[in-house]
Design a protein around this motif. Structure first.
Motif, mmCIF file in Angstrom:
data_model
loop_
_atom_site.group_PDB
_atom_site.id
_atom_site.type_symbol
_atom_site.label_atom_id
_atom_site.label_comp_id
_atom_site.label_asym_id
_atom_site.label_seq_id
_atom_site.Cartn_x
_atom_site.Cartn_y
_atom_site.Cartn_z
ATOM 1 N N THR A 208 0.834 -1.205 0.000
ATOM 2 C CA THR A 208 0.000 0.000 0.000
ATOM 3 C C THR A 208 0.865 1.249 0.000
ATOM 4 O O THR A 208 0.594 2.221 -0.717
ATOM 5 N N ILE A 209 1.937 1.222 0.799
ATOM 6 C CA ILE A 209 2.828 2.380 0.878
ATOM 7 C C ILE A 209 3.787 2.426 -0.314
ATOM 8 O O ILE A 209 3.990 3.473 -0.928
ATOM 9 N N ALA A 210 4.348 1.255 -0.687
ATOM 10 C CA ALA A 210 5.369 1.212 -1.735
ATOM 11 C C ALA A 210 4.797 1.411 -3.128
ATOM 12 O O ALA A 210 5.450 1.993 -4.004
ATOM 13 N N VAL A 211 3.569 0.917 -3.368
ATOM 14 C CA VAL A 211 2.954 1.024 -4.694
ATOM 15 C C VAL A 211 1.987 2.209 -4.763
ATOM 16 O O VAL A 211 2.028 3.007 -5.699
ATOM 17 N N GLY A 212 1.111 2.305 -3.773
ATOM 18 C CA GLY A 212 0.135 3.392 -3.788
ATOM 19 C C GLY A 212 0.717 4.728 -3.389
ATOM 20 O O GLY A 212 0.280 5.777 -3.890
ATOM 21 N N GLY A 213 1.717 4.714 -2.491
ATOM 22 C CA GLY A 213 2.313 5.962 -2.036
ATOM 23 C C GLY A 213 2.898 6.808 -3.144
ATOM 24 O O GLY A 213 2.608 8.010 -3.243
ATOM 25 N N PRO A 214 3.730 6.233 -4.025
ATOM 26 C CA PRO A 214 4.292 7.033 -5.118
ATOM 27 C C PRO A 214 3.239 7.620 -6.058
ATOM 28 O O PRO A 214 3.448 8.701 -6.621
ATOM 29 N N VAL A 215 2.126 6.914 -6.242
ATOM 30 C CA VAL A 215 1.064 7.450 -7.106
ATOM 31 C C VAL A 215 0.510 8.736 -6.515
ATOM 32 O O VAL A 215 0.393 9.766 -7.200
ATOM 33 N N ALA A 216 0.177 8.700 -5.214
ATOM 34 C CA ALA A 216 -0.393 9.884 -4.571
ATOM 35 C C ALA A 216 0.653 10.972 -4.363
ATOM 36 O O ALA A 216 0.426 12.144 -4.702
ATOM 37 N N TYR A 260 -8.139 16.761 -1.084
ATOM 38 C CA TYR A 260 -8.138 15.435 -1.696
ATOM 39 C C TYR A 260 -6.883 14.655 -1.323
ATOM 40 O O TYR A 260 -6.949 13.537 -0.805
ATOM 41 N N PHE A 261 -5.716 15.239 -1.572
ATOM 42 C CA PHE A 261 -4.473 14.525 -1.319
ATOM 43 C C PHE A 261 -4.233 14.314 0.166
ATOM 44 O O PHE A 261 -3.704 13.283 0.575
ATOM 45 N N GLY A 262 -4.601 15.301 0.982
ATOM 46 C CA GLY A 262 -4.393 15.162 2.417
ATOM 47 C C GLY A 262 -5.156 13.993 2.999
ATOM 48 O O GLY A 262 -4.605 13.195 3.770
ATOM 49 N N THR A 263 -6.420 13.847 2.620
ATOM 50 C CA THR A 263 -7.225 12.742 3.145
ATOM 51 C C THR A 263 -6.796 11.408 2.557
ATOM 52 O O THR A 263 -6.810 10.386 3.241
ATOM 53 N N ILE A 264 -6.389 11.394 1.279
ATOM 54 C CA ILE A 264 -5.909 10.164 0.652
ATOM 55 C C ILE A 264 -4.661 9.650 1.372
ATOM 56 O O ILE A 264 -4.567 8.470 1.750
ATOM 57 N N LEU A 265 -3.683 10.536 1.564
ATOM 58 C CA LEU A 265 -2.432 10.125 2.201
ATOM 59 C C LEU A 265 -2.665 9.720 3.651
ATOM 60 O O LEU A 265 -2.068 8.758 4.140
#
Length: 317
Positions: A208-216, A260-265
């Motif tokens: 979740t962090i390694a794959v999804g983190g870079p996207v966000a 948007y980004f704050g709540t996603i992260l």
């Protein structure tokens, strides 16, 4: 056989696996559910009508066949899918005694919600870059944002968003659910499923962090850097009225991006132990329902060109 909680039992009576989940929604109180049903029906219809209207206007008016509106059209499609992946099921649950969702249905809902969320993240970054190119490099704008470049950027956003979600979906199949099947949420999301799993979720959390983190984070940084350069360019505008108008537009845009980004992260890029279904289930309402509802207003309906297209479509000009 299956028990009422959706847990399949072996013949010796031991618990095997969950076959369905119970979505409690934002509140379990009956009176609150009727109120929430009314609010979210309005939110969903507003998002649906607003984004469909944007798509119709862009397709009908040749003046809107530009890179900015091309990306706005993509964003509208994403926002329709984003809200549709969760809200209709939530509305049905508020009016029904049966609030269950099958395990395949749950994972399908999670896949599409994460997919559209990732695509939206990337499109916001692309749209910020488009504005940077238009304001900071106006003479090269036609080259930087050619039709081919726009198509490739949009296709990349869709491909990366779908692939990112596919990774999380694939890893979710390695988890077992054999105890509690009650999700104190209005849809199937990654963090509450982690908490319900009786398997080791460390690999999933790392992904979740390694794959999804870079996207966000990547999209957020592109947006941030683009707007830093945009603001620097706006400061050079000579007239006070021009600067105030430009800053006002940037402020509203950046407020939505930060929300948007704050709540996603905050939701996805943090340890599972700090997640609380009770406290954090309202956050997805902000980026999964409210933001798609506001996007047509913030990005389009305040624009004079779109207002002109709307008037033309309604036969008022």
């Amino acid at each position: 056989m299956n028990d009422p909680l959706g847990c399949a039992r072996r013949e010796n009576g031991t618990m095997a696996t969950v076959t369905k989940f119970i979505l409690l929604g934002l509140s379990s109180r009956l009176e609150d559910q009727f109120i929430l049903f009314g609010f979210f029906t309005v939110f969903y219809l507003t998002a649906l009508v607003g984004n469909l209207l944007i798509l119709v206007m862009i397709s009908m008016d040749s003046r809107l066949h530009t890179p900015m509106y091309f990306f706005l059209g993509n964003l509208s499609v994403v926002d329709i899918g984003y809200t549709t992946s969760t809200v209709p099921k939530m509305l049905v649950n508020y009016l029904s005694q049966d609030k269950s969702i099958s395990l395949p249905g749950c994972l399908t809902q999670m896949y599409f919600f994460i997919s559209f969320g990732g695509i939206e993240c990337l499109l916001l970054g692309v749209m910020a870059y488009d504005r940077y190119a238009a304001i900071c490099h106006p003479l090269r704008y036609g080259v930087l944002m050619s039709q081919r470049a726009c198509s490739c950027l949009a296709a990349a956003a869709w491909a990366i968003g779908l692939a990112n979600s596919a990774v999380h979906l694939g890893l979710m199949f390695r988890l077992s659910f054999c105890h509690d099947n009650v999700i104190r949420h209005f849809f199937c999301d990654i963090p509450p499923l982690f908490q319900l799993s009786c398997s080791d979720t460390r690999i999933n959390q790392i992904a979740t962090i390694a794959v999804g983190g870079p996207v966000a984070m990547g999209s957020f940084l592109v947006t941030l850097v683009s707007y830093i350069y945009i603001v620097l360019a706006i400061v050079r505008i000579r007239t006070k009225e021009g600067r105030l108008k430009a800053f006002s537009t940037c402020t509203s845009h950046l407020a939505t991006v930060n929300l948007y980004f704050g709540t996603i992260l905050f939701t996805y890029v943090r340890p599972n132990s700090s997640y609380s279904q009770e406290q954090d289930r309202a956050l997805p309402v902000l980026y999964g329902i409210i933001t798609p509802m506001l996007n047509p207003i913030i990005y389009s309906l305040r624009n004079k060109e779109v207002k002109g297209a709307l008037q033309k479509a309604l036969g008022r000009s």
